[in-house]
Design a protein around this motif. Sequence first.
Motif, short mmCIF file in Angstrom:
data_model
loop_
_atom_site.label_atom_id
_atom_site.label_comp_id
_atom_site.label_asym_id
_atom_site.label_seq_id
_atom_site.Cartn_x
_atom_site.Cartn_y
_atom_site.Cartn_z
N ASP A 1 -5.37 2.95 4.27
CA ASP A 1 -4.28 2.02 3.98
C ASP A 1 -3.85 1.27 5.24
O ASP A 1 -3.55 0.07 5.18
CB ASP A 1 -3.10 2.79 3.39
CG ASP A 1 -3.39 3.31 1.99
OD1 ASP A 1 -4.33 2.80 1.36
OD2 ASP A 1 -2.69 4.22 1.53
N VAL B 1 -6.15 -2.88 -0.87
CA VAL B 1 -6.69 -1.67 -1.48
C VAL B 1 -8.20 -1.60 -1.33
O VAL B 1 -8.79 -0.51 -1.29
CB VAL B 1 -6.28 -1.61 -2.96
CG1 VAL B 1 -6.80 -0.35 -3.64
CG2 VAL B 1 -4.77 -1.67 -3.10
N LEU C 1 0.83 -1.19 0.00
CA LEU C 1 0.00 0.00 0.00
C LEU C 1 0.87 1.26 0.00
O LEU C 1 1.99 1.26 -0.48
CB LEU C 1 -0.97 -0.02 1.18
CG LEU C 1 -1.97 -1.19 1.18
CD1 LEU C 1 -2.81 -1.14 2.43
CD2 LEU C 1 -2.84 -1.19 -0.04
N ARG D 1 -10.09 0.79 1.14
CA ARG D 1 -10.31 2.23 0.93
C ARG D 1 -11.79 2.57 0.77
O ARG D 1 -12.19 3.71 1.00
CB ARG D 1 -9.52 2.70 -0.29
CG ARG D 1 -8.01 2.61 -0.10
CD ARG D 1 -7.26 2.97 -1.36
NE ARG D 1 -5.80 2.92 -1.13
CZ ARG D 1 -4.89 3.12 -2.08
NH1 ARG D 1 -5.28 3.37 -3.33
NH2 ARG D 1 -3.61 3.07 -1.78
#
Length: 787
Positions: free
Chosen positions: A447, A457, A237, A460
């Motif tokens: 993150d 991911v 990340l 998010r």
Amino acid sequence: MAAALRLAFFGLVGLWLLIAPAFAQEISQEAFERWETLAKGAEETIDAERGSNDTFEALRVRIADFRGQFDTARDQNANRIATLREQLAALGPKPEGEGAPAESADVAAKREELNGQLAALLLPVQRAETAFVRADNLVGEIDRILRDRQARELLTVTPSPLNPAHWQPAVTEFMRALNGLWNENPRKGKERSWDELRSTLPVAFLLLVLGGILILRGKKWSRVIVDKLRRLGARGLGIWRFVVSLLEVILPFAGMVLLALAAISTQFFGDAGHELLISIAVLAGIMMGVRWVSERVFSPNDDEALILLPPEKRAELRFHVAVITVMIVLGEVATLILESGFYAEATKSVLTFPPMLVSSIALYRIGTVFRGYEVVLNEDEPDAEPRMSSFSRVVRWLGTGAVIVGLISPILLAAGYFRAADAILPPYILTLILLGLVMSLQRFTADVYGTVTGQGVQARDALWPVLFGLILLVLAAPVLALVWGARITDLTELWSAVGRGFAIGDSRISPTDFLAFAVIFVIGYGLTRLVQSALRNNVLPKTRIDVGGQNAIVSGLGYVGIFLAALAAVTGAGLDLSSLAIVAGALSVGIGFGLQTVVSNFVSGIILLIERPISEGDWIEVGGQMGYVRDISVRSTRIETFDRTDVIVPNADLVSGTVTNFTRGNTVGRLIVPVGVAYGTDTRHVEKVLREIAEAQPMVLAAPPPNVLMVNFGADSLEFEIRCYLRDVNWMMSIKSDINHAIAARFAEEGFEIPFAQRDLWLRNAEVLTQPKLRKQSTTEKKDDTL
């Protein structure tokens, strides 16, 4: 363990909220005298509206301090006063009127004693209430005066910076202020000696070297530090890239501060010069911080960019942000230099006009780029109408605002409305920077959350990072208010008003009441779920209660627990809702008429849980729908049909309608299998074969035994039925299929014929078929029926 600690923490917070009012102290007579003197002077000052803004601010602070004391004193002895009122209510009303029986001496004496105690306790409370109202009104008057002055200042017209007559005096006054800073003597007229300067050189040199190293080597050191920390884990990340970029700002900023301290340590500058050096260092740090925000929001890396524009557009935006930052720093430095001396009003307008003009142009360009930003949510659906994301709309709105501010600010500056332009251009730029900072921190937390949970991911777009972003926006709201001209006292006044709460009837509800309500309710709700879990998993499975009864007990306990938790929360928070009884009664009548169906379903759901005509897992048929009961909620029941579809049935239909329950109490059920044989077949032999087939099925009960009946002489066959009871009626269709397969196989072995329907066909005018012409045109057909 963690859950227990959380419950203990909330319990301590709730306990503190409950006992905190007991610490209110009575205000002394001396304090009231000082307040009276202050209030009279404040009223005279407000009536005359004399005094500077600083004078009014200082006066407001003193009055607000007294107001806070009065507000606390209003709750003094609240519990004791409530107790006395309850005692008086218990004595009943005092007999009045002619012919009324006389009150006993003991009761009258007790009533007089209680009234005396109540009056003594209410006296300081009423005095504090009166003083609080007076102080609150004075604070409001001062705020009104300051707001009016602030509004008048925005409309003040200054000399236009486009007038060439002001250019030369502005440059002259700026150079004079700069020379004044350079020539300022901290020794108060004494000459600086080389020995004194040389004694400060080691410290200045050391600070200079350290500052230079941090500025020149800070970026490399940041990467070295992060490389060592990266070995501890949390790879992937943008976490470590975020930390690197942050250290690349912090270390050079520390270097700038050390350089400023090095210059100050030489004692070569005066107090104004020292303030200027520190301000320049702070401005440099702000410039690096703004650059860091732009690098995060408009990152060259597509995976890290928060506003995903084309690479060339992001590069353009980073350039414009850098230009704006440099211009703001230059304008602030020029203002600081001018403020070290005396200057004409036109001088500041002339010197700050070029930086503000360039900033307006750059802001206008940023707005035009933002207005073209678009993210379509359903672009993968060719037949669907394009739908823009909410974030795209926000970015476009910000772009529209940037364009408007970028166009209006130069016009206001040229017309001489410098204060109005200064009130919209820098605040709007700072607003965009602050929102970019919030977005950067929200992405960083997402993150971190993705690394901790292993979602990567995808985290998010998870719920918790979004909630944290909302919290950041709430925390940024006071800063935005200050940026747009709000005073700190405005924020403290708002906080005080929120802390005092709002009145409902005779009760006043404050945020602490809401917090106490939430804490107690969460504790009660958690205990309810804990008890439900213990019953469901540990206690009820060891009893002889069926699964439906267990679910009913757990659900009923949940309803009762939530009701008790809400009741305890209302009581523990000290919310007195008795004054709302009349209003609530009127509302309940209206709600009862409007939501009578919902109420009926709710009551029916309670009846289903208590009476249990159906339970979860039962096979039922209601309203032409057949399936398994999967969930009984407060309003409705969910039935899963054999087609794997869910049917939501209102609970009232299950209570008042006709319901067929195939598995109520047990799963035993009867199966009927019809079969026909041709006329002339030995019926006793057929009966024997069918009974053998039924008895051979393992799911068919032996007691009662299966029965074979010859039920009818049909039009086409002799009709038989196999009637048997199954151990589990849920297998009805499968057992029926197996029995039919067995019947087909045994009948073939025994030579039994299963006839099909026969029909007689009659033709009118059959003689026409004997004609030669028609005979040639006819075709030969094989017919099984008799003509």
